[in-house]
Motif scaffolding. Structure first.
Motif, PDB file in Angstrom:
ATOM      1  N   GLU A   1      -5.012 -22.382 -13.705  1.00 27.69           N
ATOM      2  CA  GLU A   1      -5.290 -23.475 -12.768  1.00 27.69           C
ATOM      3  C   GLU A   1      -5.638 -22.926 -11.381  1.00 27.69           C
ATOM      4  O   GLU A   1      -6.595 -23.393 -10.749  1.00 27.69           O
ATOM      5  CB  GLU A   1      -4.098 -24.421 -12.685  1.00 27.69           C
ATOM      6  CG  GLU A   1      -4.407 -25.668 -11.902  1.00 27.69           C
ATOM      7  CD  GLU A   1      -3.381 -26.772 -12.086  1.00 27.69           C
ATOM      8  OE1 GLU A   1      -3.308 -27.625 -11.187  1.00 27.69           O
ATOM      9  OE2 GLU A   1      -2.675 -26.798 -13.119  1.00 27.69           O
TER      10      GLU A   1
ATOM     11  N   HIS B   1     -14.015 -28.830 -12.665  1.00 30.62           N
ATOM     12  CA  HIS B   1     -13.053 -29.937 -12.630  1.00 30.62           C
ATOM     13  C   HIS B   1     -12.786 -30.463 -14.040  1.00 30.62           C
ATOM     14  O   HIS B   1     -11.657 -30.837 -14.369  1.00 30.62           O
ATOM     15  CB  HIS B   1     -13.530 -31.039 -11.692  1.00 30.62           C
ATOM     16  CG  HIS B   1     -13.418 -30.665 -10.246  1.00 30.62           C
ATOM     17  ND1 HIS B   1     -12.211 -30.425  -9.624  1.00 30.62           N
ATOM     18  CD2 HIS B   1     -14.359 -30.460  -9.312  1.00 30.62           C
ATOM     19  CE1 HIS B   1     -12.413 -30.093  -8.363  1.00 30.62           C
ATOM     20  NE2 HIS B   1     -13.722 -30.103  -8.145  1.00 30.62           N
ATOM     21  N   GLY B   2     -13.808 -30.454 -14.887  1.00 30.88           N
ATOM     22  CA  GLY B   2     -13.613 -30.826 -16.289  1.00 30.88           C
ATOM     23  C   GLY B   2     -12.695 -29.841 -17.001  1.00 30.88           C
ATOM     24  O   GLY B   2     -11.828 -30.241 -17.786  1.00 30.88           O
ATOM     25  N   GLN B   3     -12.863 -28.559 -16.726  1.00 32.81           N
ATOM     26  CA  GLN B   3     -12.001 -27.538 -17.316  1.00 32.81           C
ATOM     27  C   GLN B   3     -10.564 -27.703 -16.832  1.00 32.81           C
ATOM     28  O   GLN B   3      -9.615 -27.531 -17.608  1.00 32.81           O
ATOM     29  CB  GLN B   3     -12.518 -26.146 -16.978  1.00 32.81           C
ATOM     30  CG  GLN B   3     -13.833 -25.822 -17.637  1.00 32.81           C
ATOM     31  CD  GLN B   3     -14.462 -24.541 -17.089  1.00 32.81           C
ATOM     32  OE1 GLN B   3     -14.144 -24.093 -15.993  1.00 32.81           O
ATOM     33  NE2 GLN B   3     -15.370 -23.961 -17.858  1.00 32.81           N
ATOM     34  N   LEU B   4     -10.414 -28.064 -15.559  1.00 31.31           N
ATOM     35  CA  LEU B   4      -9.070 -28.312 -15.026  1.00 31.31           C
ATOM     36  C   LEU B   4      -8.415 -29.504 -15.724  1.00 31.31           C
ATOM     37  O   LEU B   4      -7.229 -29.447 -16.067  1.00 31.31           O
ATOM     38  CB  LEU B   4      -9.131 -28.561 -13.512  1.00 31.31           C
ATOM     39  CG  LEU B   4      -9.154 -27.333 -12.635  1.00 31.31           C
ATOM     40  CD1 LEU B   4      -9.575 -27.687 -11.208  1.00 31.31           C
ATOM     41  CD2 LEU B   4      -7.796 -26.651 -12.639  1.00 31.31           C
ATOM     42  N   ARG B   5      -9.169 -30.563 -15.945  1.00 32.70           N
ATOM     43  CA  ARG B   5      -8.617 -31.738 -16.650  1.00 32.70           C
ATOM     44  C   ARG B   5      -8.165 -31.356 -18.060  1.00 32.70           C
ATOM     45  O   ARG B   5      -7.084 -31.758 -18.496  1.00 32.70           O
ATOM     46  CB  ARG B   5      -9.642 -32.868 -16.706  1.00 32.70           C
ATOM     47  CG  ARG B   5      -9.776 -33.650 -15.407  1.00 32.70           C
ATOM     48  CD  ARG B   5     -10.606 -34.925 -15.578  1.00 32.70           C
ATOM     49  NE  ARG B   5     -11.979 -34.645 -15.986  1.00 32.70           N
ATOM     50  CZ  ARG B   5     -12.963 -34.313 -15.152  1.00 32.70           C
ATOM     51  NH1 ARG B   5     -12.721 -34.205 -13.858  1.00 32.70           N
ATOM     52  NH2 ARG B   5     -14.187 -34.089 -15.604  1.00 32.70           N
ATOM     53  N   GLU B   6      -8.990 -30.579 -18.760  1.00 33.23           N
ATOM     54  CA  GLU B   6      -8.631 -30.153 -20.110  1.00 33.23           C
ATOM     55  C   GLU B   6      -7.388 -29.264 -20.094  1.00 33.23           C
ATOM     56  O   GLU B   6      -6.501 -29.411 -20.946  1.00 33.23           O
ATOM     57  CB  GLU B   6      -9.796 -29.399 -20.751  1.00 33.23           C
ATOM     58  CG  GLU B   6     -10.968 -30.282 -21.093  1.00 33.23           C
ATOM     59  CD  GLU B   6     -12.166 -29.491 -21.599  1.00 33.23           C
ATOM     60  OE1 GLU B   6     -12.100 -28.234 -21.687  1.00 33.23           O
ATOM     61  OE2 GLU B   6     -13.183 -30.130 -21.910  1.00 33.23           O
TER      62      GLU B   6
ATOM     63  N   ARG C   1      -9.188 -23.519  -9.613  1.00 36.42           N
ATOM     64  CA  ARG C   1      -9.242 -24.172  -8.290  1.00 36.42           C
ATOM     65  C   ARG C   1      -9.980 -23.292  -7.285  1.00 36.42           C
ATOM     66  O   ARG C   1     -10.751 -23.796  -6.461  1.00 36.42           O
ATOM     67  CB  ARG C   1      -7.832 -24.496  -7.790  1.00 36.42           C
ATOM     68  CG  ARG C   1      -7.252 -25.750  -8.405  1.00 36.42           C
ATOM     69  CD  ARG C   1      -6.051 -26.285  -7.639  1.00 36.42           C
ATOM     70  NE  ARG C   1      -5.169 -25.243  -7.158  1.00 36.42           N
ATOM     71  CZ  ARG C   1      -3.969 -24.964  -7.627  1.00 36.42           C
ATOM     72  NH1 ARG C   1      -3.459 -25.654  -8.608  1.00 36.42           N
ATOM     73  NH2 ARG C   1      -3.250 -23.990  -7.115  1.00 36.42           N
TER      74      ARG C   1
ATOM     75  N   ARG D   1      -4.968 -29.235 -17.874  1.00 39.83           N
ATOM     76  CA  ARG D   1      -3.800 -30.071 -17.557  1.00 39.83           C
ATOM     77  C   ARG D   1      -3.403 -30.960 -18.727  1.00 39.83           C
ATOM     78  O   ARG D   1      -2.230 -31.298 -18.880  1.00 39.83           O
ATOM     79  CB  ARG D   1      -4.085 -30.895 -16.311  1.00 39.83           C
ATOM     80  CG  ARG D   1      -4.169 -30.046 -15.063  1.00 39.83           C
ATOM     81  CD  ARG D   1      -4.636 -30.829 -13.865  1.00 39.83           C
ATOM     82  NE  ARG D   1      -4.729 -29.982 -12.691  1.00 39.83           N
ATOM     83  CZ  ARG D   1      -5.574 -30.180 -11.704  1.00 39.83           C
ATOM     84  NH1 ARG D   1      -6.408 -31.214 -11.717  1.00 39.83           N
ATOM     85  NH2 ARG D   1      -5.598 -29.349 -10.676  1.00 39.83           N
ATOM     86  N   ALA D   2      -4.381 -31.340 -19.552  1.00 40.45           N
ATOM     87  CA  ALA D   2      -4.103 -32.170 -20.728  1.00 40.45           C
ATOM     88  C   ALA D   2      -3.581 -31.338 -21.900  1.00 40.45           C
ATOM     89  O   ALA D   2      -3.186 -31.890 -22.931  1.00 40.45           O
ATOM     90  CB  ALA D   2      -5.361 -32.918 -21.146  1.00 40.45           C
TER      91      ALA D   2
ATOM     92  N   GLN E   1     -18.327 -29.421 -10.770  1.00 50.48           N
ATOM     93  CA  GLN E   1     -18.116 -30.536 -11.691  1.00 50.48           C
ATOM     94  C   GLN E   1     -17.609 -30.017 -13.044  1.00 50.48           C
ATOM     95  O   GLN E   1     -16.661 -30.559 -13.607  1.00 50.48           O
ATOM     96  CB  GLN E   1     -19.397 -31.332 -11.868  1.00 50.48           C
ATOM     97  CG  GLN E   1     -19.227 -32.561 -12.744  1.00 50.48           C
ATOM     98  CD  GLN E   1     -20.506 -33.380 -12.829  1.00 50.48           C
ATOM     99  OE1 GLN E   1     -21.506 -33.080 -12.194  1.00 50.48           O
ATOM    100  NE2 GLN E   1     -20.461 -34.432 -13.631  1.00 50.48           N
TER     101      GLN E   1
END
Length: 129
Positions: free
Chosen positions: A77, A96-101, A81, A103-104, A93
């Motif tokens: 993370e 940020h998608g990789q960060l969402r994945e 970042r 975190r999920a 962009q």
């Protein structure tokens, strides 16, 4: 076949992984690998440092479980970042998608990404111990 040992217990973050690679592979060079998956990919192709001229090589990653933890979600993370903070260089962009994945719990950790890079090189055997 040349064999190098990555000391997983000495890896506490991304920079430590590349310090290990530099110690193992770049000792005779007047430059070092930067902390980059692209640099890892480049060195594994051979022709650089201690891998120059080698047809097949083996890496033994001792205590890889410690490295898996150190290069896990938190380190990944922070890495993502820092990349997202450089939109002139990186696709913010997509990051940020990789960060969402991540975190999920569905995105790869930095450790997983390293394993993917190693797997892309049929001339390189990676033994996790």
């Amino acid at each position: 076949m040349p064999e190098w040992v990555i000391e997983g217990s000495a890896i506490h973050g991304i920079d430590d992984f590349y310090a290990q690679l530099n110690r193992l592979l770049m000792a005779g060079e007047d430059w070092e690998l930067g902390p980059s998956l692209d640099a890892l990919n480049d060195v594994l192709w051979g022709g650089i440092g201690a891998m120059q001229g080698q047809q097949r090589v083996r890496f033994v990653w001792r205590d890889h479980a410690a490295s898996r933890r150190a290069l896990g979600r938190q380190a990944t993370e922070e890495w993502l970042r820092s990349k997202a903070a450089q939109p002139q260089t990186f696709n913010a962009q997509a990051i940020h998608g990789q960060l969402r994945e991540l975190r999920a719990g569905t995105g790869p950790s930095y450790f997983d990404l390293i394993l993917q890079v190693f797997a892309d090189h049929s001339n390189v055997e990676l033994v996790l111990s």
